[in-house]
Design an enzyme around this catalytic site. Structure first.
Site, PDB file in Angstrom:
ATOM      1  N   GLU A  41       0.861  -1.193   0.000  1.00 21.32           N
ATOM      2  CA  GLU A  41       0.000   0.000   0.000  1.00 21.32           C
ATOM      3  C   GLU A  41       0.901   1.248   0.000  1.00 21.32           C
ATOM      4  OE1 GLU A  41      -2.027   0.083   3.752  1.00 21.32           O
ATOM      5  OE2 GLU A  41      -3.476   1.616   3.147  1.00 21.32           O
ATOM      6  N   LYS A 112      -9.507   1.908  -1.829  1.00 18.32           N
ATOM      7  CA  LYS A 112      -9.709   1.281  -0.512  1.00 18.32           C
ATOM      8  C   LYS A 112     -11.057   1.684   0.094  1.00 18.32           C
ATOM      9  CE  LYS A 112      -7.126   0.662   3.838  1.00 18.32           C
ATOM     10  NZ  LYS A 112      -5.859   0.983   4.517  1.00 18.32           N
ATOM     11  N   CYS A 145      -4.991  -3.419   2.555  1.00 15.53           N
ATOM     12  CA  CYS A 145      -4.707  -3.476   3.990  1.00 15.53           C
ATOM     13  C   CYS A 145      -5.942  -3.702   4.856  1.00 15.53           C
ATOM     14  CB  CYS A 145      -3.918  -2.236   4.418  1.00 15.53           C
ATOM     15  SG  CYS A 145      -2.935  -2.589   5.897  1.00 15.53           S
ATOM     16  N   VAL A 172       0.008  -2.386  10.730  1.00 17.76           N
ATOM     17  CA  VAL A 172       0.602  -1.952  11.991  1.00 17.76           C
ATOM     18  C   VAL A 172       0.105  -2.794  13.172  1.00 17.76           C
ATOM     19  CG1 VAL A 172       1.022   0.426  11.240  1.00 17.76           C
ATOM     20  CG2 VAL A 172      -1.179  -0.151  12.249  1.00 17.76           C
TER      21      VAL A 172
HETATM   22  C1  ACM Z   1      -3.856  -0.115   7.230  1.00 14.77           C
HETATM   23  O1  ACM Z   1      -4.977  -0.287   6.734  1.00 14.77           O
HETATM   24  N1  ACM Z   1      -2.887   0.453   6.545  1.00 14.77           N
HETATM   25  C2  ACM Z   1      -3.580  -0.547   8.591  1.00 14.77           C
END
Ligand code: ACM
Length: 264
Positions: A41, A112, A145, A172
């Site tokens: 990402e 996203k 992510c 994370v």
């Molecule tokens: C994330 O969605 N970058 C934790």
């Protein structure tokens, strides 16, 4: 076919440097005869934005921006597909997006849907749905992510026919790598999680990018350093949704019982 990822360690804001390094790792993947390679990402910009000014400064249009063009050139020259996370600039605002660039010189985009933490300050939530794209001989779905935290994401992609789910990430929290074993099995798809590594503005990323098969096997996994992995797969293994002689993952579904999942 061969699928893989490059796990990178970008420096915030150093777009040219990050792109150059990623292209080196993509070259290594091409050298391993990869047909499809996934990058993390926001692989070229870094993740920890502090202002909207920074976001706009680093955002690029797809497919006309500098990074898209470089990835499209690379895909064309090397005859493969590249999926990569990019900070996308549009007339209406910025998105946390991923492009899938192919050897034909064209690319498609995913934005996203489930924004994590302060991403909500910088990006608009994706508005283009979860789509499945033909990439050479394989059907590819993309999620980014934190989308993983919502099992609906991978499910929608699997129901759309995805054989491989590309999953650019900047993780994370410590859960995803283990949770994706379940996601791959529950949808019987291959999942390529291309995570970043390193520390940026005090945020530590968890590395351990991986490729999981539809039988939940970990086909490749990295540690905490930059890395490239490529594995050989049979995409059609993801088309077999049988679980036992009596059970089929898709045919046994009971959507009429799942109403609350689709209500707001
Ligand atoms: C994330 O969605 N970058 C934790």
């Amino acid at each position: 076919m061969r699928i893989g990822y490059a796990q990178t360690n970008p420096v915030f804001g150093e777009k040219e440097k990050n792109l150059k390094r990623a292209l080196k790792l993509l070259e290594a993947a091409a050298g391993l005869e990869a047909d499809l390679v996934v990058l993390p990402e926001l692989f070229n910009t870094g993740y920890v934005f502090r202002s909207m000014r920074e976001v706009w400064k680093l955002a690029e249009q797809i497919p006309d921006g500098y990074t898209s063009k470089a990835l499209l050139d690379f895909a064309e020259e090397n005859g493969l597909h590249v999926c990569a996370g990019i900070c996308e600039a549009t007339k209406e605002g910025t998105y946390n997006s991923a492009l899938l660039a192919g050897p034909s010189g064209h690319c498609v985009t995913y934005r996203k849907i489930h924004l994590f933490g302060r991403e909500k300050l910088w990006f608009m939530p994706g508005n283009a749905g979860l789509k499945v794209f033909a990439a050479g001989g394989v059907k590819v779905g993309i999620m980014i992510c934190f989308d993983w935290f919502f099992p609906e994401s991978a499910r929608v992609l699997a129901l759309g026919g995805a054989q491989v789910v590309c999953h650019p990430a900047n993780l994370v929290l410590p859960y995803c790598q283990t949770a994706m074993l379940g996601s791959a099995l529950q949808n019987k798809v291959f999942v390529v999680t291309a995570n970043r590594t390193g520390v940026e503005r005090s945020t530590r990323f968890t590395g351990r990018s991986q490729i999981v098969g539809p039988d939940m096997r970990v086909l490749a996994r990295s540690g905490l350093r930059e890395d490239v992995k490529v594995v050989k797969i049979r995409p059609e293994d993801a088309d077999d949704k049988r679980v036992t002689r009596f059970n089929d993952l898709f045919k046994d579904r009971r959507p009429e019982m799942y109403g609350p999942i689709c209500s707001g």
